[in-house]
Design a protein around this motif. Structure first.
Motif, PDB file in Angstrom:
ATOM      1  N   ILE A 128       0.473  -0.933  -0.141  1.00 44.96           N
ATOM      2  CA  ILE A 128       0.176   0.136   0.219  1.00 44.96           C
ATOM      3  C   ILE A 128       0.982   0.952  -0.297  1.00 44.96           C
ATOM      4  O   ILE A 128       1.657   0.841   0.168  1.00 44.96           O
ATOM      5  N   GLY A 167      -5.954  -1.107   4.395  1.00 47.58           N
ATOM      6  CA  GLY A 167      -4.361  -1.832   4.991  1.00 47.58           C
ATOM      7  C   GLY A 167      -5.535  -3.032   6.245  1.00 47.58           C
ATOM      8  O   GLY A 167      -5.177  -3.799   6.923  1.00 47.58           O
ATOM      9  N   THR A 209      -5.887  -6.790   6.751  1.00 46.92           N
ATOM     10  CA  THR A 209      -5.575  -7.460   8.411  1.00 46.92           C
ATOM     11  C   THR A 209      -7.307  -8.307   7.977  1.00 46.92           C
ATOM     12  O   THR A 209      -7.389  -9.751   8.516  1.00 46.92           O
ATOM     13  N   TYR A 269       0.265  -7.490   4.246  1.00 45.65           N
ATOM     14  CA  TYR A 269       0.769  -6.332   3.140  1.00 45.65           C
ATOM     15  C   TYR A 269       2.494  -5.805   3.821  1.00 45.65           C
ATOM     16  O   TYR A 269       2.428  -5.775   5.227  1.00 45.65           O
ATOM     17  N   LEU A 300       3.497  -1.465   4.273  1.00 46.48           N
ATOM     18  CA  LEU A 300       2.674   0.172   3.995  1.00 46.48           C
ATOM     19  C   LEU A 300       3.998   1.024   3.453  1.00 46.48           C
ATOM     20  O   LEU A 300       5.166   1.356   4.215  1.00 46.48           O
ATOM     21  N   ASN A 339      -4.331   3.382   5.454  1.00 45.27           N
ATOM     22  CA  ASN A 339      -4.149   2.992   6.791  1.00 45.27           C
ATOM     23  C   ASN A 339      -5.518   1.724   7.024  1.00 45.27           C
ATOM     24  O   ASN A 339      -5.440   0.890   7.210  1.00 45.27           O
TER      25      ASN A 339
END
Length: 304
Positions: A6, A17, A21, A27, A29, A14
């Motif tokens: 990301i 993300g 999850t 991932y 970031l 966020n």
């Protein structure tokens, strides 16, 4: 496991993300504040998700241009805006820079703060390359996030972009306490204005009646969580743009989009009466009250 990166450490990056999850995906970031280079963190990535603001898109592309992406690396753009210089959408800019990579647009009625609270939401992923859209759909789908697919990326993208202008107008409407009748009229007339622009630019009409069009319009125009709505509301209360921007959390893309849309509408001869009044208001050429008066005084016409 799919290797996902990301790009963008703001609220939306966020939140994406958090959604990954929830769907048991791992991932990385990256934000511009990190010491690690973007080229290093995206090396061998299967999916790159761009969650930067409109003004950051070209800068990110320039940095990524220093590396060679795999030809099957999927680029997901989750940015809602228009480029001031070219009037292009983010996906068009990404596709020009990486012509051999599949591009997927992610857009929908997705207020970040609600998603972060674990509240249910739905979105659309759109691409001309169906297998890529299906893969992005599968990595994001979870118990709180329902993901649909379509094959009209420009329409999906424009729905999420143009509604930001209408959200400013909606905030003005509520800030002036014009009532439910006025709000209903505004939102009803906002949709055909969005459609006129979209169809002229190659989008399909039906896309604007989906999640990325009507859905996003309703969510953004009726929630104080929307930054664009906050801008309009504050303007109606007598605040100036510089004052509003100092207290605003994040970027209100509708401000820049309004300017680009007026330019685009002029060049393409598209009628955008709501957008034009918001443009004059943002440029401090009229007051919120005059903007309303101007819209109410327009020439009488058929509804359809």
């Amino acid at each position: 496991m799919t290797k996902i990166t990301i790009i963008g450490g703001g609220a939306w990056g966020n939140t994406l993300g958090y959604l990954l999850t929830r769907s048991n995906q791992k991932y990385q970031l990256w934000s511009r504040h990190q010491q690690e280079s973007l080229t290093t963190i995206t090396q061998d990535a299967d999916i790159i998700i761009s969650a930067v603001s409109m003004k950051g898109v070209r800068e990110v592309i320039q940095q990524l241009g220093e590396t060679n992406l795999k030809p099957d690396t999927i680029i997901v753009t989750a940015t809602k805006g228009l480029d001031l210089e070219t009037t292009h959408t983010p996906s068009q800019i990404w596709q020009t820079a990486f012509p051999h990579n599949p591009i997927v647009v992610l857009s929908g009625p997705n207020l970040a703060k609600e998603i972060q609270r674990g509240l249910p939401a739905a979105t659309v992923v759109s691409s001309n390359h169906h297998p890529s859209a299906e893969l992005v759909q599968s990595v994001f789908a979870s118990d709180i996030f329902r993901v649909y697919i379509n094959d009209d990326p420009i329409g999906t993208e424009l729905g999420g972009t143009l509604k930001n202008v209408m959200a400013i107008a909606s905030g003005v409407c509520d800030g002036l306490e014009l009532g439910t009748n006025a709000k209903a009229a505004l939102l009803t007339r906002a949709l055909p204005e969005m459609i006129r622009v979209g169809v002229k630019l190659g989008a399909r009409i039906d896309t604007f009646f989906g999640l990325s069009g009507l859905g996003d319009l309703l969510a953004t125009c009726d929630s104080p969580l929307s930054r664009n709505y906050q801008v309009g509301f504050a303007l109606a209360k007598g605040k100036t743009i510089p004052e509003i921007l100092t207290i605003l959390e994040g970027t209100a893309e509708g401000i820049n989009t309004t300017k680009v849309l007026v330019k685009l509408a002029h060049n393409q001869n598209i009628s955008v009466p709501i957008t034009y009044q918001i443009y004059l208001l943002l440029e401090e050429k009229i007051t919120p009250q005059i903007a309303v008066k101007n819209l109410m005084a327009r020439e009488l016409k058929e509804e359809f």
